[in-house]
Motif scaffolding. Sequence first.
Motif, PDB file in Angstrom:
ATOM      1  N   VAL A   1     -34.898 -32.448 -42.866  1.00 40.94           N
ATOM      2  CA  VAL A   1     -35.806 -32.116 -44.022  1.00 40.94           C
ATOM      3  C   VAL A   1     -34.828 -32.111 -45.200  1.00 40.94           C
ATOM      4  CG1 VAL A   1     -37.377 -30.424 -45.227  1.00 40.94           C
ATOM      5  CG2 VAL A   1     -37.483 -30.733 -42.839  1.00 40.94           C
ATOM      6  N   TYR A   2     -35.196 -32.588 -46.280  1.00 37.74           N
ATOM      7  CA  TYR A   2     -34.304 -32.894 -47.349  1.00 37.74           C
ATOM      8  C   TYR A   2     -34.379 -31.476 -48.263  1.00 37.74           C
ATOM      9  CZ  TYR A   2     -33.737 -37.751 -46.713  1.00 37.74           C
ATOM     10  OH  TYR A   2     -33.457 -39.251 -46.185  1.00 37.74           O
ATOM     11  N   ASP A   3     -33.265 -30.950 -48.499  1.00 39.17           N
ATOM     12  CA  ASP A   3     -33.058 -29.673 -49.350  1.00 39.17           C
ATOM     13  C   ASP A   3     -32.620 -29.647 -50.860  1.00 39.17           C
ATOM     14  OD1 ASP A   3     -33.304 -28.139 -46.822  1.00 39.17           O
ATOM     15  OD2 ASP A   3     -31.101 -28.401 -46.628  1.00 39.17           O
ATOM     16  N   GLU A   4     -31.972 -31.062 -51.070  1.00 39.78           N
ATOM     17  CA  GLU A   4     -31.640 -31.329 -52.469  1.00 39.78           C
ATOM     18  C   GLU A   4     -31.297 -32.900 -52.602  1.00 39.78           C
ATOM     19  OE1 GLU A   4     -28.317 -30.195 -55.975  1.00 39.78           O
ATOM     20  OE2 GLU A   4     -28.288 -29.165 -54.071  1.00 39.78           O
ATOM     21  N   ILE A   5     -32.275 -33.408 -53.528  1.00 41.32           N
ATOM     22  CA  ILE A   5     -31.941 -34.642 -53.848  1.00 41.32           C
ATOM     23  C   ILE A   5     -31.569 -35.110 -55.473  1.00 41.32           C
ATOM     24  CG2 ILE A   5     -33.265 -36.951 -54.065  1.00 41.32           C
ATOM     25  CD1 ILE A   5     -33.112 -36.335 -51.146  1.00 41.32           C
ATOM     26  N   ARG A   6     -30.473 -35.597 -55.783  1.00 44.04           N
ATOM     27  CA  ARG A   6     -30.043 -36.322 -57.147  1.00 44.04           C
ATOM     28  C   ARG A   6     -29.870 -37.698 -56.919  1.00 44.04           C
ATOM     29  NH1 ARG A   6     -26.538 -31.428 -56.945  1.00 44.04           N
ATOM     30  NH2 ARG A   6     -24.814 -33.089 -57.148  1.00 44.04           N
ATOM     31  N   ILE A   7     -30.774 -38.417 -57.446  1.00 46.52           N
ATOM     32  CA  ILE A   7     -30.863 -40.002 -57.225  1.00 46.52           C
ATOM     33  C   ILE A   7     -29.269 -40.289 -57.741  1.00 46.52           C
ATOM     34  CG2 ILE A   7     -31.979 -42.045 -58.032  1.00 46.52           C
ATOM     35  CD1 ILE A   7     -34.458 -40.297 -58.065  1.00 46.52           C
ATOM     36  N   ASN A   8     -29.189 -41.237 -56.857  1.00 41.93           N
ATOM     37  CA  ASN A   8     -27.678 -41.966 -56.958  1.00 41.93           C
ATOM     38  C   ASN A   8     -26.487 -40.989 -56.871  1.00 41.93           C
ATOM     39  OD1 ASN A   8     -29.120 -44.356 -57.142  1.00 41.93           O
ATOM     40  ND2 ASN A   8     -29.457 -44.353 -59.283  1.00 41.93           N
ATOM     41  N   GLU A   9     -26.709 -39.984 -56.745  1.00 40.32           N
ATOM     42  CA  GLU A   9     -25.787 -38.957 -56.768  1.00 40.32           C
ATOM     43  C   GLU A   9     -25.465 -37.910 -55.496  1.00 40.32           C
ATOM     44  OE1 GLU A   9     -25.917 -36.209 -60.070  1.00 40.32           O
ATOM     45  OE2 GLU A   9     -25.977 -38.068 -61.441  1.00 40.32           O
TER      46      GLU A   9
ATOM     47  N   SER B   1     -19.902 -42.758 -58.093  1.00 44.70           N
ATOM     48  CA  SER B   1     -19.938 -44.225 -58.796  1.00 44.70           C
ATOM     49  C   SER B   1     -18.414 -44.430 -59.528  1.00 44.70           C
ATOM     50  CB  SER B   1     -21.026 -44.459 -59.994  1.00 44.70           C
ATOM     51  OG  SER B   1     -20.715 -45.502 -60.548  1.00 44.70           O
ATOM     52  N   GLN B   2     -17.819 -45.632 -58.945  1.00 52.86           N
ATOM     53  CA  GLN B   2     -16.565 -45.902 -59.392  1.00 52.86           C
ATOM     54  C   GLN B   2     -16.662 -47.464 -59.813  1.00 52.86           C
ATOM     55  OE1 GLN B   2     -14.144 -45.098 -55.632  1.00 52.86           O
ATOM     56  NE2 GLN B   2     -13.939 -42.838 -56.350  1.00 52.86           N
ATOM     57  N   GLU B   3     -17.014 -47.724 -61.070  1.00 52.90           N
ATOM     58  CA  GLU B   3     -17.299 -48.800 -61.449  1.00 52.90           C
ATOM     59  C   GLU B   3     -18.264 -49.674 -60.541  1.00 52.90           C
ATOM     60  OE1 GLU B   3     -13.858 -50.828 -63.178  1.00 52.90           O
ATOM     61  OE2 GLU B   3     -13.279 -48.895 -64.086  1.00 52.90           O
ATOM     62  N   ASN B   4     -17.755 -50.667 -59.767  1.00 48.26           N
ATOM     63  CA  ASN B   4     -18.855 -51.544 -59.226  1.00 48.26           C
ATOM     64  C   ASN B   4     -18.754 -51.092 -57.708  1.00 48.26           C
ATOM     65  OD1 ASN B   4     -20.001 -53.196 -61.236  1.00 48.26           O
ATOM     66  ND2 ASN B   4     -18.352 -54.446 -61.195  1.00 48.26           N
ATOM     67  N   ASP B   5     -18.081 -49.953 -57.372  1.00 47.59           N
ATOM     68  CA  ASP B   5     -17.806 -49.444 -56.120  1.00 47.59           C
ATOM     69  C   ASP B   5     -18.729 -48.126 -56.054  1.00 47.59           C
ATOM     70  OD1 ASP B   5     -16.222 -51.539 -55.417  1.00 47.59           O
ATOM     71  OD2 ASP B   5     -14.374 -50.740 -55.782  1.00 47.59           O
TER      72      ASP B   5
END
Length: 144
Positions: free
Chosen positions: A75-83, A101-105
């Motif tokens: 079960v998910y406890d916390e979600i921060r999209i893309n993070e 996120s590290q530019e395109n990586d």
Amino acid sequence: MDTGDKVTITVETIVHAPVEKVWEFWTEPKHITKWTFASEDWHAPIAENDVRVGGRFHTRMEAKDGSFGFDFGGVYDEIRINEFISYTLGDGRKVTITFVSQENDTKIIEVFEGEATHSIEQQKAGWQAILENFKRYSELSKEN
């Protein structure tokens, strides 16, 4: 492992893809079934994922020859999209995944509480192998 003696294990990799693509491939069931296994003699025939706080996820992992299989879920406890994602596994262990996120990586850092059945080294190797499978799939896939 005694209760209270929780060992945390960290695995990480850098995926040569933007964080938005990495997030999609990490969270969408049609992609999860393509990478959630540690070796080529295994597969993940079923994946369900409700990516929201309180949402459940379930992936079935099986040896291709049918000799063994298990369900992985929680079960998910916390979600921060893309993070960031944190969840609690069915056996109560905690897992966090950070997407940097590290530019395109995208750097993925996965931290999980170990279990008592397998050695720390075995657990780390297994989770790292799945993470490397994810990296390969994400970098080679032409889907967006």
